[in-house]
Design an enzyme around this catalytic site. Sequence first.
Site, short mmCIF file in Angstrom:
data_model
loop_
_atom_site.label_atom_id
_atom_site.label_comp_id
_atom_site.label_asym_id
_atom_site.label_seq_id
_atom_site.Cartn_x
_atom_site.Cartn_y
_atom_site.Cartn_z
N ASP A 157 -2.29 0.92 7.19
CA ASP A 157 -1.51 0.80 6.14
C ASP A 157 -1.15 -0.66 6.00
O ASP A 157 -1.22 -1.16 4.82
CB ASP A 157 -0.34 1.81 6.07
CG ASP A 157 -0.55 3.28 5.93
OD1 ASP A 157 -1.30 3.87 5.11
OD2 ASP A 157 -0.27 3.92 6.99
N GLU B 146 -1.22 -1.46 -4.82
CA GLU B 146 -2.31 -0.69 -5.26
C GLU B 146 -2.29 0.37 -6.47
O GLU B 146 -0.99 1.13 -6.21
CB GLU B 146 -2.87 -0.04 -4.20
CG GLU B 146 -4.31 0.76 -4.03
CD GLU B 146 -4.83 1.24 -2.78
OE1 GLU B 146 -5.65 2.25 -3.04
OE2 GLU B 146 -4.57 0.94 -1.83
N ASP C 217 0.75 -1.12 0.10
CA ASP C 217 -0.02 -0.10 -0.01
C ASP C 217 1.08 1.27 -0.09
O ASP C 217 1.44 1.65 0.99
CB ASP C 217 -1.00 -0.05 1.37
CG ASP C 217 -1.86 1.35 1.33
OD1 ASP C 217 -2.24 1.74 0.05
OD2 ASP C 217 -1.87 1.90 2.39
#
Length: 173
Positions: free
Chosen positions: A139, A67, A8
């Site tokens: 996160d 992502e 992420d």
Amino acid sequence: MAIILGIDPGSRVTGYGVIRQIGGKSEYLASGCIRLKAEELAPRLKQIFNGVTEIIEQFQPDFFAIEQVFMAKNPDSALKLGQARGAAIVAATMKDLPVAEYSARQIKQSVVGKGSAEKTQVQHMVVHLLKLSSTPQSDAADALAVALCHNHTQQSLLRMSGQAKKTVRGRLR
């Protein structure tokens, strides 16, 4: 059996999550955050690259999932996020890892079942799916969700290809 590293990306905090896929099940290996201390962007990108490289060397993943950038209200933030992603992707490609990219909506849909899920829902499902005793930092949970999304996507593709092979064999008989 495959090890999947999910990332992420962030220009201040980059989350990571490592899972092992065994058959149709996902097993938690590790997660955490690369907290970037430098004020200038270039040294932060170097920290991301070095941190991701270290994680790759430690866990020897078979797959790297990250992502995609979403367009935020602030274009400057989106550009910095894109650069953070780039640093992480370069670390993966330097280790010859295949890179898979997923949108936030795809990740939420895969893990929660709803593309508009809240962060807390993602955290809850990560805990549930990986049978964790505590909730990872946001996160890190998002990075684990990226890894789970990749695993679910790969499993679906395998099932579909197996189904397609059965159908083809059925027609040939």
